[in-house]
Design an enzyme around this catalytic site. Structure first.
Site, PDB file in Angstrom:
ATOM      1  N   ASP A  13      -4.761   0.949 -12.909  1.00  0.00           N
ATOM      2  CA  ASP A  13      -3.802   1.513 -13.871  1.00  0.00           C
ATOM      3  C   ASP A  13      -4.490   2.144 -15.084  1.00  0.00           C
ATOM      4  O   ASP A  13      -3.923   2.180 -16.175  1.00  0.00           O
ATOM      5  CB  ASP A  13      -2.813   0.429 -14.361  1.00  0.00           C
ATOM      6  N   LYS A  16      -5.932   7.094 -13.721  1.00  0.00           N
ATOM      7  CA  LYS A  16      -6.689   7.971 -12.821  1.00  0.00           C
ATOM      8  C   LYS A  16      -5.820   9.111 -12.296  1.00  0.00           C
ATOM      9  O   LYS A  16      -6.289  10.227 -12.134  1.00  0.00           O
ATOM     10  CB  LYS A  16      -7.229   7.160 -11.616  1.00  0.00           C
ATOM     11  N   GLY A  40      -0.239   2.867  -7.488  1.00  0.00           N
ATOM     12  CA  GLY A  40       0.855   3.654  -8.047  1.00  0.00           C
ATOM     13  C   GLY A  40       0.257   4.619  -9.052  1.00  0.00           C
ATOM     14  O   GLY A  40      -0.081   4.226 -10.159  1.00  0.00           O
ATOM     15  N   HIS A  41       0.078   5.854  -8.640  1.00  0.00           N
ATOM     16  CA  HIS A  41      -0.532   6.843  -9.529  1.00  0.00           C
ATOM     17  C   HIS A  41       0.556   7.701 -10.159  1.00  0.00           C
ATOM     18  O   HIS A  41       1.239   8.455  -9.472  1.00  0.00           O
ATOM     19  CB  HIS A  41      -1.547   7.700  -8.761  1.00  0.00           C
ATOM     20  N   GLN A 223      -6.803   1.431  -7.590  1.00  0.00           N
ATOM     21  CA  GLN A 223      -7.150   0.168  -8.271  1.00  0.00           C
ATOM     22  C   GLN A 223      -8.385   0.373  -9.160  1.00  0.00           C
ATOM     23  O   GLN A 223      -8.585   1.486  -9.635  1.00  0.00           O
ATOM     24  CB  GLN A 223      -7.355  -0.968  -7.253  1.00  0.00           C
TER      25      GLN A 223
HETATM   26  P1  IMP Z   1      -2.801  -6.438  -3.343  1.00  0.00           P
HETATM   27  O1  IMP Z   1      -3.684  -5.250  -3.477  1.00  0.00           O
HETATM   28  O2  IMP Z   1      -1.343  -6.099  -3.189  1.00  0.00           O
HETATM   29  O3  IMP Z   1      -3.281  -7.409  -2.313  1.00  0.00           O
HETATM   30  O4  IMP Z   1      -2.867  -7.253  -4.747  1.00  0.00           O
HETATM   31  C1  IMP Z   1      -4.060  -7.910  -5.190  1.00  0.00           C
HETATM   32  C2  IMP Z   1      -4.210  -7.773  -6.695  1.00  0.00           C
HETATM   33  O5  IMP Z   1      -4.469  -6.427  -7.022  1.00  0.00           O
HETATM   34  C3  IMP Z   1      -2.965  -8.155  -7.491  1.00  0.00           C
HETATM   35  O6  IMP Z   1      -3.371  -8.724  -8.720  1.00  0.00           O
HETATM   36  C4  IMP Z   1      -2.290  -6.826  -7.750  1.00  0.00           C
HETATM   37  O7  IMP Z   1      -1.476  -6.854  -8.904  1.00  0.00           O
HETATM   38  C5  IMP Z   1      -3.521  -5.954  -7.968  1.00  0.00           C
HETATM   39  N1  IMP Z   1      -3.272  -4.529  -7.666  1.00  0.00           N
HETATM   40  C6  IMP Z   1      -3.173  -3.957  -6.456  1.00  0.00           C
HETATM   41  N2  IMP Z   1      -2.986  -2.621  -6.580  1.00  0.00           N
HETATM   42  C7  IMP Z   1      -2.989  -2.361  -7.893  1.00  0.00           C
HETATM   43  C8  IMP Z   1      -2.875  -1.156  -8.653  1.00  0.00           C
HETATM   44  O8  IMP Z   1      -2.756  -0.044  -8.130  1.00  0.00           O
HETATM   45  N3  IMP Z   1      -2.943  -1.286 -10.009  1.00  0.00           N
HETATM   46  C9  IMP Z   1      -3.128  -2.497 -10.605  1.00  0.00           C
HETATM   47  N4  IMP Z   1      -3.234  -3.645  -9.937  1.00  0.00           N
HETATM   48  C10 IMP Z   1      -3.186  -3.581  -8.591  1.00  0.00           C
END
Ligand code: IMP
Length: 428
Positions: A13, A16, A40-41, A223
């Site tokens: 977040d 990017k 989520g971009h 991420q």
């Molecule tokens: P997962 O990727 O859904 O398995 O989540 C694992 C961890 O990564 C959790 O803490 C999510 O909140 C975090 N996470 C996954 N994708 C994002 C993102 O795009 N932005 C911020 N945090 C993310």
């Protein structure tokens, strides 16, 4: 070989999406290399807001070719929905989109396993519940089903039966859940395959050809490094490799083919989900950052945890990703603060630590060592020239640059693409 990797240096977040959208104006290709629809971009185009989960952030420009690489895990339903919504908004999606035939596919049992583990296991990760972890788990367990498999009924049928035999038993025996039925899945996924077939190709071949032809390419990280499965705050991480090395394995290109790597960091820090966060502010300043920065997850709408800029963490991300310069986003969110802090080290049991520890269980116990700087108390929103920034804002940026040991190439002063200061061009 003009190409640039855009890497998140915090817990995702970092903004990017906006930076890719800005740079993609000049790009030929934008390529995603890891993650899935957990990302989520947020991109603002012509004053409208679009949240992209799987489609690369270059998709809003018709001339830019967008690649979803083999390192991405694809929920085909989510992807088709995203394509449908953008087509409805009159964006072109056709011969500008390429999906790797080697990319793994997310199935309903992945989402069910993700959800079941989050509910029933002690020590939640706080995942997005999109089935990301279980899909990558199947990949390394050699049970995964790939995009090329969706295009062949016999292969899909065999693989699906095999994987359901194992994952279905786990759902039933361990979590007491009714696994989805083979018949319920196969027809849907064959249909998704039919609809996506026109985009599916050998993207490693395509991207390498583009590199050989000197096309301008952006590698879009999802991420951030602190969520990287190898270098993040394990186990509170995602299941892929947002680090720059992920570009190689997630797209099939050699490390010698990446020219420039830019790290993106917010002027402060945020995190969604569980896990350690040394500079987290649980006070009024944290609440202020959340409100002013609109810090709510783009995928799950969860409130983001907010805190001061953590130079120890960002230095770590720079180190493990070979980052050459930084983009600082959301500078304007700090405009009203009297004092601004930067974490320059950690104190743990009377010792000072300046490198990010592997054992992240110690992070909740560390005390950040802060350097306090004066705020600028004036609006920087929309400023486009570095010279126009207030002196205290320049001092803040210089301090960050010095403490992390990298120059700042871009500063973002607002959500709009043009609310940006470009200090140094990124295309070499
Ligand atoms: P997962 O990727 O859904 O398995 O989540 C694992 C961890 O990564 C959790 O803490 C999510 O909140 C975090 N996470 C996954 N994708 C994002 C993102 O795009 N932005 C911020 N945090 C993310």
């Amino acid at each position: 070989m003009p190409n640039v990797g855009i890497i998140g240096t915090q817990w995702g977040d970092e903004g990017k999406g906006k930076i890719i959208h800005l740079l993609a104006q000049e790009a030929d290709f934008v390529c995603r290399y890891q993650g899935g629809d957990n990302a989520g971009h947020t991109v603002i185009s012509e004053e409208k807001k679009y949240v992209l989960h799987l489609l690369p952030s270059g998709i809003l420009y018709p001339g830019v070719k967008c690649v979803i690489g083999n390192g991405v895990v694809i929920n085909p339903y989510a992807l088709l929905e995203e394509i449908r919504l953008l087509k409805e908004a009159n964006f072109k999606i056709g011969d500008n989109l390429f999906i790797s035939d080697r990319a793994m596919v997310i199935f309903p049992y992945h989402r069910m396993l993700d959800e079941a583990k989050e509910q029933k296991k002690k020590g939640k990760i706080g995942t997005t519940k999109r089935g990301i972890g279980p899909c990558y788990m199947d990949k390394v367990d050699r049970l995964g089903i790939r995009m090329c498999d969706l295009l062949d009924q016999d292969i899909l049928a065999k693989k699906l039966k095999d994987v359901l035999f194992i994952r279905g038993a786990i759902l039933k025996e361990i979590f007491g859940m009714e696994p989805p039925k083979y018949k319920e899945i196969i027809d849907d996924y064959l249909e998704y395959g039919k609809q996506l077939k026109c985009f599916v190709t050998d993207t490693a071949l395509l991207v390498n050809q583009a590199i050989d032809e000197d096309k301008k390419i952006l590698f879009e990280g999802a991420q951030g490094v602190l969520l990287d499965v190898d270098f993040g705050t394990y186990p509170y991480v995602t299941s892929s490799n947002p680090v720059a090395g992920g570009i190689c394995t997630g797209l099939g290109i050699g490390p010698n083919k990446i020219q420039n790597i830019i790290g993106v960091a917010k002027a402060y820090t945020t995190r969604v989900g569980e896990g350690p966060f040394p500079t987290e502010l649980k006070d009024d300043i944290g609440a202020y950052l959340r409100k002013k920065g609109g810090e709510f997850g783009a995928t799950t709408a969860r409130p983001r945890r907010c805190g001061w800029f953590d130079a120890v963490a960002v230095r770590h991300s720079i180190l493990v990703s070979g980052i050459e310069s930084l983009t600082i986003t959301k500078l304007d969110v700090l405009d009203e603060l009297d004092k601004i802090r930067v974490c320059i080290g950690y104190k743990y049991q009377d010792k000072e630590i300046y490198n990010f520890p592997a054992q992240t269980t110690i992070l909740p116990e560390i005390e950040p060592i802060y350097k306090e700087l004066p705020g600028w108390k004036t609006s920087t929103q929309g400023i486009r020239n570095y010279a126009d920034l207030p002196a205290a804002a320049k001092d803040y940026l210089s301090f960050i640059s010095k403490i992390v040991g990298r120059p700042i190439s871009i500063i973002s002063t607002g959500a709009d693409r043009d609310e940006t200061i470009i200090i140094k061009g990124v295309w070499k």
